[in-house]
Write a protein that holds these residues in place. Structure first.
Motif, PDB file in Angstrom:
ATOM      1  N   GLY A   1       0.786  -1.231   0.000  1.00  0.00           N
ATOM      2  CA  GLY A   1       0.000   0.000   0.000  1.00  0.00           C
ATOM      3  C   GLY A   1       0.811   1.269   0.000  1.00  0.00           C
ATOM      4  N   ALA A   2       2.134   1.160  -0.062  1.00  0.00           N
ATOM      5  CA  ALA A   2       2.982   2.356  -0.068  1.00  0.00           C
ATOM      6  C   ALA A   2       2.805   3.112  -1.379  1.00  0.00           C
ATOM      7  N   GLU A   3       2.802   4.423  -1.285  1.00  0.00           N
ATOM      8  CA  GLU A   3       2.644   5.282  -2.453  1.00  0.00           C
ATOM      9  C   GLU A   3       3.925   6.057  -2.704  1.00  0.00           C
ATOM     10  N   ALA A   4       4.035   6.569  -3.900  1.00  0.00           N
ATOM     11  CA  ALA A   4       5.222   7.338  -4.272  1.00  0.00           C
ATOM     12  C   ALA A   4       5.448   8.483  -3.290  1.00  0.00           C
ATOM     13  N   GLY A   5       6.679   8.626  -2.845  1.00  0.00           N
ATOM     14  CA  GLY A   5       7.030   9.690  -1.912  1.00  0.00           C
ATOM     15  C   GLY A   5       6.887   9.321  -0.454  1.00  0.00           C
ATOM     16  N   ASP A   6       6.332   8.143  -0.156  1.00  0.00           N
ATOM     17  CA  ASP A   6       6.177   7.727   1.239  1.00  0.00           C
ATOM     18  C   ASP A   6       7.536   7.522   1.908  1.00  0.00           C
ATOM     19  N   VAL A   7       7.578   7.782   3.216  1.00  0.00           N
ATOM     20  CA  VAL A   7       8.805   7.636   4.000  1.00  0.00           C
ATOM     21  C   VAL A   7       9.054   6.158   4.299  1.00  0.00           C
ATOM     22  N   VAL A   8      10.315   5.720   4.165  1.00  0.00           N
ATOM     23  CA  VAL A   8      10.684   4.322   4.377  1.00  0.00           C
ATOM     24  C   VAL A   8      11.912   4.248   5.274  1.00  0.00           C
ATOM     25  N   VAL A   9      11.917   3.250   6.159  1.00  0.00           N
ATOM     26  CA  VAL A   9      13.093   2.879   6.949  1.00  0.00           C
ATOM     27  C   VAL A   9      13.420   1.429   6.611  1.00  0.00           C
ATOM     28  N   ALA A  10      14.695   1.125   6.367  1.00  0.00           N
ATOM     29  CA  ALA A  10      15.118  -0.237   6.027  1.00  0.00           C
ATOM     30  C   ALA A  10      15.999  -0.779   7.145  1.00  0.00           C
ATOM     31  N   VAL A  11      15.729  -2.037   7.537  1.00  0.00           N
ATOM     32  CA  VAL A  11      16.470  -2.681   8.630  1.00  0.00           C
ATOM     33  C   VAL A  11      16.913  -4.053   8.154  1.00  0.00           C
ATOM     34  N   GLY A  12      18.192  -4.390   8.336  1.00  0.00           N
ATOM     35  CA  GLY A  12      18.675  -5.687   7.874  1.00  0.00           C
ATOM     36  C   GLY A  12      19.800  -6.229   8.721  1.00  0.00           C
ATOM     37  N   HIS A  13      19.899  -7.552   8.742  1.00  0.00           N
ATOM     38  CA  HIS A  13      20.965  -8.252   9.462  1.00  0.00           C
ATOM     39  C   HIS A  13      21.858  -8.957   8.458  1.00  0.00           C
ATOM     40  N   SER A  14      23.168  -8.829   8.627  1.00  0.00           N
ATOM     41  CA  SER A  14      24.142  -9.536   7.801  1.00  0.00           C
ATOM     42  C   SER A  14      23.883  -9.231   6.327  1.00  0.00           C
ATOM     43  N   GLN A  15      23.610 -10.258   5.490  1.00  0.00           N
ATOM     44  CA  GLN A  15      23.305 -10.016   4.081  1.00  0.00           C
ATOM     45  C   GLN A  15      22.127  -9.059   3.932  1.00  0.00           C
ATOM     46  N   GLY A  16      21.123  -9.197   4.789  1.00  0.00           N
ATOM     47  CA  GLY A  16      19.959  -8.317   4.717  1.00  0.00           C
ATOM     48  C   GLY A  16      20.320  -6.862   4.926  1.00  0.00           C
ATOM     49  N   GLY A  17      21.345  -6.605   5.750  1.00  0.00           N
ATOM     50  CA  GLY A  17      21.804  -5.235   5.951  1.00  0.00           C
ATOM     51  C   GLY A  17      22.439  -4.656   4.696  1.00  0.00           C
ATOM     52  N   ILE A  18      23.108  -5.505   3.904  1.00  0.00           N
ATOM     53  CA  ILE A  18      23.687  -5.024   2.645  1.00  0.00           C
ATOM     54  C   ILE A  18      22.561  -4.632   1.691  1.00  0.00           C
ATOM     55  N   HIS A  19      21.533  -5.501   1.584  1.00  0.00           N
ATOM     56  CA  HIS A  19      20.382  -5.166   0.730  1.00  0.00           C
ATOM     57  C   HIS A  19      19.735  -3.861   1.204  1.00  0.00           C
ATOM     58  N   ALA A  20      19.591  -3.720   2.536  1.00  0.00           N
ATOM     59  CA  ALA A  20      18.964  -2.517   3.080  1.00  0.00           C
ATOM     60  C   ALA A  20      19.779  -1.279   2.730  1.00  0.00           C
ATOM     61  N   MET A  21      21.100  -1.365   2.899  1.00  0.00           N
ATOM     62  CA  MET A  21      21.956  -0.201   2.628  1.00  0.00           C
ATOM     63  C   MET A  21      22.039   0.091   1.140  1.00  0.00           C
ATOM     64  N   ASN A  22      21.954  -0.952   0.306  1.00  0.00           N
ATOM     65  CA  ASN A  22      21.977  -0.717  -1.139  1.00  0.00           C
ATOM     66  C   ASN A  22      20.786   0.114  -1.596  1.00  0.00           C
ATOM     67  N   LEU A  23      19.678   0.052  -0.858  1.00  0.00           N
ATOM     68  CA  LEU A  23      18.529   0.891  -1.201  1.00  0.00           C
ATOM     69  C   LEU A  23      18.887   2.371  -1.139  1.00  0.00           C
ATOM     70  N   SER A  24      19.871   2.709  -0.282  1.00  0.00           N
ATOM     71  CA  SER A  24      20.232   4.117  -0.084  1.00  0.00           C
ATOM     72  C   SER A  24      20.980   4.709  -1.261  1.00  0.00           C
ATOM     73  N   GLN A  25      21.406   3.856  -2.215  1.00  0.00           N
ATOM     74  CA  GLN A  25      22.072   4.372  -3.412  1.00  0.00           C
ATOM     75  C   GLN A  25      21.396   3.877  -4.696  1.00  0.00           C
ATOM     76  N   ASP A  26      20.228   3.245  -4.536  1.00  0.00           N
ATOM     77  CA  ASP A  26      19.474   2.719  -5.672  1.00  0.00           C
ATOM     78  C   ASP A  26      18.608   3.848  -6.241  1.00  0.00           C
TER      79      ASP A  26
END
Length: 492
Positions: free
Chosen positions: A301-326
């Protein structure tokens, strides 16, 4: 950083440990060295502005003295007194100006010396001086602690091959074939090696899972505890939380760490969070997984411009941080904050304005596996835990007790209670986005990797699997070829 002990001229420069708060070693943030560097230069610039102002006043005083000079003869007592007062004021202004100029010069010199010391230390680390060698044993648990792992680039190919689940003999061959390189290049080289095409990234589909409404603590430790529940109760699933923060809607994406392939299987199966997911995360910028996360958010249900926080452990943290430059992700959603636990993310540079908190443990080798220290910036805080970690009777050690998500959640509790300025600011930034907690809507999404023999989106005939997609091409991440492996081997 290094510092010269006061009052000891000529003393050898000695390293100074980062700031600490009990078992927490802290880098970055408003109390970090880089931000202090910026503050030094900002302070020096402010002093320069005051000096210019005083120079103007000093000139005005000199002109006033000249104007008073002719009146000494007509009103000797009062004229002389006024002339002397203006002269004294001008000299006092000049004295203050000179002192401020000296302070400004000293501040800039201090900044240059600190910057030189930091650069020198970084060069020494890059060439490996003073770093321990990586153990040759096949047991990952025997690998050295986080800092040593970061410094040993020459053994990274073999270490990653072991982490990807390859047999020790095969890992040794890969280590001898793939020469020293950046982490992404090493992983792309491994995936491009003959017989290992199943490690290449492939398309990831998304399907809805369980949905519920429950009370959630939205602090860093609270989110890591929820992530721990996701990791232990599912396979290949992420969780999306819909948060109402005082009328402002926000979303949290929880991404588990590596979920090893089943016994008898091999990495590169249908679970995109298995060992092959490390190749996609570090080697290809999480292109397929990032696209799947975007789809999961849309379906939640997220819409364009909505605020997002990403949380990840180990490999999941890499995926989460990659969102910050995607670029594709950031064009659709307003990523405000990233929390990682036990993740090697030093080589990922987020877009400006995205805050992040990185949890590490000094005896967890995984956060150092990319060979890069997390940058020290105002918006990026790294906390290294130094406390002793023990296992409960019968508890599975995994790849080390310090890497367990439950231990990082305990460390995050210390972060929340800390009075360190960097951690206080980081905690406040996350709280400002999500609030303290309350009822949230939770949705699980199952991620599934396309079969290895399926070649979606233009796979070439020479590859058993998928070519990098248009999303990966957009991020300009090169794909290693067998010839690259040979050239790197020859350059050792």
């Amino acid at each position: 950083m290094v510092e010269l002990p006061p009052g000891v001229p000529g003393e050898t420069l000695m390293p100074r440990a980062p700031g600490s708060d009990g078992p927490l070693r802290i880098r970055g943030g408003v109390g970090g060295l880089s931000f202090q560097f910026e503050e030094l230069l900002s302070g020096a610039s402010a002093l320069d502005d005051v000096v210019c102002l005083l120079q103007s006043v000093e000139s005005e005083a000199a002109l006033l003295s000249l104007a008073l000079l002719p009146h000494q003869s007509s009103a000797y007592y009062n004229g002389t007194k006024a002339f002397a007062a203006v002269g004294d004021a001008g000299r006092e202004i000049a004295r203050v100006r000179e002192q401020l100029q000296k302070i400004s010069t000293d501040v800039r010199a201090s900044h240059r010396e600190y910057e030189y010391a930091e650069s020198h230390a970084a060069i020494m680390m890059r060439i490996g001086l003073g770093m321990a060698a990586l153990g040759a044993g096949p047991d990952l648990v025997s690998l050295p602690h986080r800092d040593a792992t970061e410094g040993v680039m020459r053994d990274l190919p073999q270490a990653f091959a072991l982490m990807l689940g390859l047999e020790p003999g095969v890992a040794g061959t890969v280590g001898a074939t793939v020469g020293p390189s950046d982490t992404g290049g090493i992983l792309r080289g491994i995936a491009a090696a003959p017989g290992l095409a199943h490690l290449m990234p492939r398309a990831v589909s998304v399907s809805r899972g369980e949905e519920s409404t429950r009370n959630v603590d939205l602090s860093a430790p609270g989110l890591l505890k929820v992530l721990d529940q996701v990791s232990s109760s599912s396979e290949g699933e992420i969780e999306v939380l819909q948060v109402d923060n005082a009328g402002q809607r926000a979303w949290v994406v929880l991404i588990p760490g590596t979920q090893p392939a089943h016994p008898g299987g091999q990495p590169g199966g249908d679970n995109p969070l298995d060992e092959a997911g490390i190749v996609e995360a570090l080697g290809y910028g999480s292109a397929e997984t990032s696209q799947a996360i975007r789809q999961a958010l849309r379906e939640a249900g997220a819409e364009a411009g909505d605020v997002v926080v990403a949380v990840g452990h180990s490999q999941g943290g890499i995926h989460a941080m990659n969102l910050s430059q995607d670029k594709a992700f950031l064009a659709q959603y307003n990523l405000k904050f990233v929390v990682t636990a036990g993740s090697p993310v030093g080589g990922i540079t987020p877009e400006a304005g995205i805050g992040s908190l990185h949890m590490e443990h000094q005896n967890d080798w995984v956060p150092g596996a990319d060979g890069k220290m997390n940058p020290d910036t105002k918006d990026r805080v790294t906390v290294t835990l130094t406390n002793a970690v023990t296992l409960a009777p019968g508890e599975d050690p995994g790849i080390g007790p310090e890497h367990k998500l439950s231990r990082y959640a305990e460390g995050a509790e210390l972060v929340r209670k800390s009075t360190d300025p960097s951690l206080v600011a980081s905690t406040a930034a996350l709280g400002g986005v999500l609030g303290v907690g309350g009822m949230v809507r939770s949705q699980r999404f199952k991620l599934r990797r396309a079969p290895a023999l399926h070649a979606p989106r233009g796979a070439g005939p020479d590859v058993v699997g998928a070519e990098p997609t248009a999303a990966r091409a957009e991020q300009k991440v090169p794909r290693a070829k067998p010839s690259d492996i040979r050239s790197r081997s020859g350059g050792r």
